[in-house]
Design a protein around this motif. Structure first.
Motif, PDB file in Angstrom:
ATOM      1  N   CYS A  29       0.985  -1.256  -0.107  1.00 56.21           N
ATOM      2  CA  CYS A  29      -0.049   0.000   0.043  1.00 56.21           C
ATOM      3  C   CYS A  29       1.029   1.352   0.136  1.00 56.21           C
ATOM      4  CB  CYS A  29      -0.797  -0.125   1.167  1.00 56.21           C
ATOM      5  SG  CYS A  29      -2.041   1.210   1.071  1.00 56.21           S
ATOM      6  N   LEU A  30       0.680   2.240  -1.006  1.00 56.96           N
ATOM      7  CA  LEU A  30       1.500   3.305  -1.375  1.00 56.96           C
ATOM      8  C   LEU A  30       1.035   4.370  -0.491  1.00 56.96           C
ATOM      9  CD1 LEU A  30       2.427   2.992  -4.882  1.00 56.96           C
ATOM     10  CD2 LEU A  30       3.904   2.411  -2.945  1.00 56.96           C
ATOM     11  N   SER A  31      -0.366   4.478  -0.110  1.00 58.27           N
ATOM     12  CA  SER A  31      -1.051   5.581   0.341  1.00 58.27           C
ATOM     13  C   SER A  31      -1.237   5.584   1.756  1.00 58.27           C
ATOM     14  CB  SER A  31      -2.502   5.897  -0.424  1.00 58.27           C
ATOM     15  OG  SER A  31      -3.166   4.401  -0.307  1.00 58.27           O
ATOM     16  N   THR A  36       1.932  -5.476   4.090  1.00 52.73           N
ATOM     17  CA  THR A  36       2.285  -5.940   2.776  1.00 52.73           C
ATOM     18  C   THR A  36       1.588  -7.315   2.636  1.00 52.73           C
ATOM     19  OG1 THR A  36       4.372  -4.487   2.961  1.00 52.73           O
ATOM     20  CG2 THR A  36       3.926  -6.312   1.004  1.00 52.73           C
ATOM     21  N   ASP A 118       1.484  -0.245 -10.661  1.00 53.26           N
ATOM     22  CA  ASP A 118       0.726   0.560  -9.655  1.00 53.26           C
ATOM     23  C   ASP A 118      -0.708   0.988 -10.008  1.00 53.26           C
ATOM     24  OD1 ASP A 118       3.202   1.170  -8.171  1.00 53.26           O
ATOM     25  OD2 ASP A 118       3.328   3.215  -8.962  1.00 53.26           O
ATOM     26  N   ARG A 150       1.230  -1.067  -4.897  1.00 55.33           N
ATOM     27  CA  ARG A 150       2.227  -1.433  -6.062  1.00 55.33           C
ATOM     28  C   ARG A 150       2.484  -3.034  -6.057  1.00 55.33           C
ATOM     29  NH1 ARG A 150       7.380   1.980  -6.300  1.00 55.33           N
ATOM     30  NH2 ARG A 150       5.881   3.159  -7.464  1.00 55.33           N
TER      31      ARG A 150
END
Length: 171
Positions: A29-31, A36, A118, A150
């Motif tokens: 998660c990038l936000s 993970t 992404d 991602r």
């Protein structure tokens, strides 16, 4: 002598736990800070990402594999129902554009490689899912709707997998 043996055992155990030696598809998660997702792929190292197109409200399925060298993710096919806004109406270069028996469009023989993928998990309609073998996982169950994630193929340690969520396609 016992101290050397204990030290050797400790080093072996620490190595087994902390050294990244297992290859997994990681979904990060990038936000926001979230666990993970580590995906153990089958021997063919293939998976698909499925979603409902936001305009057509029809299903789209993107097919991916990890090639032998394992450094990138390769898209090899795309299956969808509509050729209007946001979807291709033909294939590129050596790709093959065809119709399936049930009337869907298929682009095959794709060879599009990416170091990572992404995407933003749909908030309302998309219902993004990852399919591994015969198992399917809704990404919003792991990360939440609207989150940026991602996909990346990489080596990971057992410790990292214990801290995250591991799925193996045997649901």
């Amino acid at each position: 002598m016992k101290k050397f043996i204990l030290a050797g055992v400790f080093i072996l155990v620490a190595t087994a736990i902390f050294v990244p030696f297992q290859e997994r598809l990681s979904v990060v998660c990038l936000s926001k800070k979230a666990k993970t997702m580590y995906v153990k792929l089958p021997k063919d190292r293939e998976f698909s990402i499925e979603y409902t197109h936001s305009i057509h409200l029809s299903e789209v399925k993107e097919f991916y594999k990890i090639p032998g060298n394992g450094s990138e993710i390769t898209q090899y096919a795309l299956l969808y129902e509509d050729t209007s806004i946001g979807m291709p109406s033909d294939a590129e270069e050596d790709e093959v554009f065809s119709r399936t028996k049930d009337g869907k469009y298929l682009i095959s023989n794709m060879d599009r490689s990416f170091p990572y993928i992404d995407l933003q998990i749909g908030r309302v309609v998309a219902n993004h899912r990852i399919e591994i073998g015969k198992s399917e996982y809704e990404l919003s169950e792991f990360f939440g709707k609207g989150e940026f994630v991602r996909f990346q193929w990489k080596r990971t340690s057992l410790f990292a997998q214990w801290k995250g969520v591991t799925v193996d396609g045997k649901r």
